[in-house]
Design a protein around this motif. Structure first.
Motif, PDB file in Angstrom:
ATOM      1  N   ASP A 279      27.696 -11.087 -17.680  1.00 24.76           N
ATOM      2  CA  ASP A 279      27.940 -11.512 -16.303  1.00 24.76           C
ATOM      3  C   ASP A 279      27.950 -13.027 -16.256  1.00 24.76           C
ATOM      4  OD1 ASP A 279      28.419 -11.349 -13.580  1.00 24.76           O
ATOM      5  OD2 ASP A 279      26.452 -10.561 -13.056  1.00 24.76           O
TER       6      ASP A 279
ATOM      7  N   THR B 241      25.297  -5.923 -21.171  1.00 25.91           N
ATOM      8  CA  THR B 241      25.967  -6.339 -19.950  1.00 25.91           C
ATOM      9  C   THR B 241      26.242  -7.831 -20.020  1.00 25.91           C
ATOM     10  OG1 THR B 241      24.827  -4.623 -18.700  1.00 25.91           O
ATOM     11  CG2 THR B 241      25.788  -6.414 -17.430  1.00 25.91           C
TER      12      THR B 241
ATOM     13  N   ASP C 270      33.453  -7.508  -9.896  1.00 28.78           N
ATOM     14  CA  ASP C 270      33.085  -8.928  -9.819  1.00 28.78           C
ATOM     15  C   ASP C 270      33.336  -9.574 -11.179  1.00 28.78           C
ATOM     16  OD1 ASP C 270      32.380  -8.759  -7.104  1.00 28.78           O
ATOM     17  OD2 ASP C 270      30.325  -8.170  -7.608  1.00 28.78           O
TER      18      ASP C 270
ATOM     19  N   GLY D 246      29.497 -14.903 -10.178  1.00 31.17           N
ATOM     20  CA  GLY D 246      28.877 -13.744 -10.821  1.00 31.17           C
ATOM     21  C   GLY D 246      27.657 -13.279 -10.050  1.00 31.17           C
ATOM     22  N   ASN D 247      26.936 -12.325 -10.640  1.00 31.52           N
ATOM     23  CA  ASN D 247      25.735 -11.777 -10.008  1.00 31.52           C
ATOM     24  C   ASN D 247      24.457 -12.083 -10.783  1.00 31.52           C
ATOM     25  OD1 ASN D 247      27.030 -10.316  -7.772  1.00 31.52           O
ATOM     26  ND2 ASN D 247      27.974  -9.132  -9.412  1.00 31.52           N
TER      27      ASN D 247
ATOM     28  N   ASN E 243      23.517 -10.882 -13.547  1.00 33.19           N
ATOM     29  CA  ASN E 243      22.969  -9.612 -14.016  1.00 33.19           C
ATOM     30  C   ASN E 243      23.266  -9.316 -15.479  1.00 33.19           C
ATOM     31  OD1 ASN E 243      21.787  -8.875 -11.578  1.00 33.19           O
ATOM     32  ND2 ASN E 243      23.661  -7.936 -10.826  1.00 33.19           N
TER      33      ASN E 243
ATOM     34  N   TRP F  67      35.331  -3.683 -17.577  1.00 33.27           N
ATOM     35  CA  TRP F  67      35.083  -4.424 -16.344  1.00 33.27           C
ATOM     36  C   TRP F  67      34.342  -3.526 -15.377  1.00 33.27           C
ATOM     37  CZ3 TRP F  67      38.887  -5.123 -11.827  1.00 33.27           C
ATOM     38  CH2 TRP F  67      38.387  -6.076 -10.925  1.00 33.27           C
TER      39      TRP F  67
ATOM     40  N   THR G 113      31.243  -8.843 -13.852  1.00 31.20           N
ATOM     41  CA  THR G 113      30.351  -8.075 -14.713  1.00 31.20           C
ATOM     42  C   THR G 113      31.154  -7.188 -15.650  1.00 31.20           C
ATOM     43  OG1 THR G 113      28.703  -8.047 -12.934  1.00 31.20           O
ATOM     44  CG2 THR G 113      28.390  -6.486 -14.730  1.00 31.20           C
TER      45      THR G 113
END
Length: 139
Positions: free
Chosen positions: A27, A25, A12, A34-35, A37, A9, A14
């Motif tokens: 996400d 990655t 957030d 989420g972002n 990303n 982890w 991710t």
């Protein structure tokens, strides 16, 4: 036990996940916090399906001495409406490009991957209706 994947982890929504060949990655989308990303977990399953079958096909093309320019695999999958959502319909489109494609051998190669060698395909068959479509693009 076999392959080990460890997922860390990163805050957030991710995560960084290891794999015997590298890391990636994961996400979630911004809509759910989420972002944006990283890769989406369910979509990665489709990439795994295409990658597993694609590796089979690349090896068999070489082994059977079949000449093509390139190929791609497009997977269109439908999730169930109810939670937990999972892919219940999966359409796999195999696109082969080249001059004077040997359609008979290419079909045999795809069939070998789909029916005999691709373990990810077999896993998908346990929970989804999978359909296979082969498209020949002669130039």
């Amino acid at each position: 036990m076999g392959n080990v994947v460890k997922t860390y982890w990163k805050g957030d929504m991710t995560f960084e996940s290891t794999n015997p060949g590298g890391s990636l990655t994961i996400d979630a989308s911004k809509e759910i916090g989420g972002n944006d990303n990283g890769l989406r977990p369910k979509a990665m399953m489709l990439s795994s399906l295409a990658g597993c079958s694609g590796i089979d096909i690349a090896m068999l093309l070489r082994k059977m001495k079949v000449e093509i320019d390139t190929f791609d695999i497009e997977i269109d999958a439908e999730l169930t409406d109810e939670h937990p959502k999972y892919y219940h319909k999966v359409d796999c489109h195999y696109n082969f490009y080249g001059t004077d494609l040997n359609e008979k051998k290419i079909k045999k190669i795809v069939d070998l991957s789909v029916d005999k060698y691709c373990g990810v395909m077999e896993m998908f068959r346990r929970f989804a209706e999978v359909s296979i479509h082969i498209h020949y693009h002669n130039s």
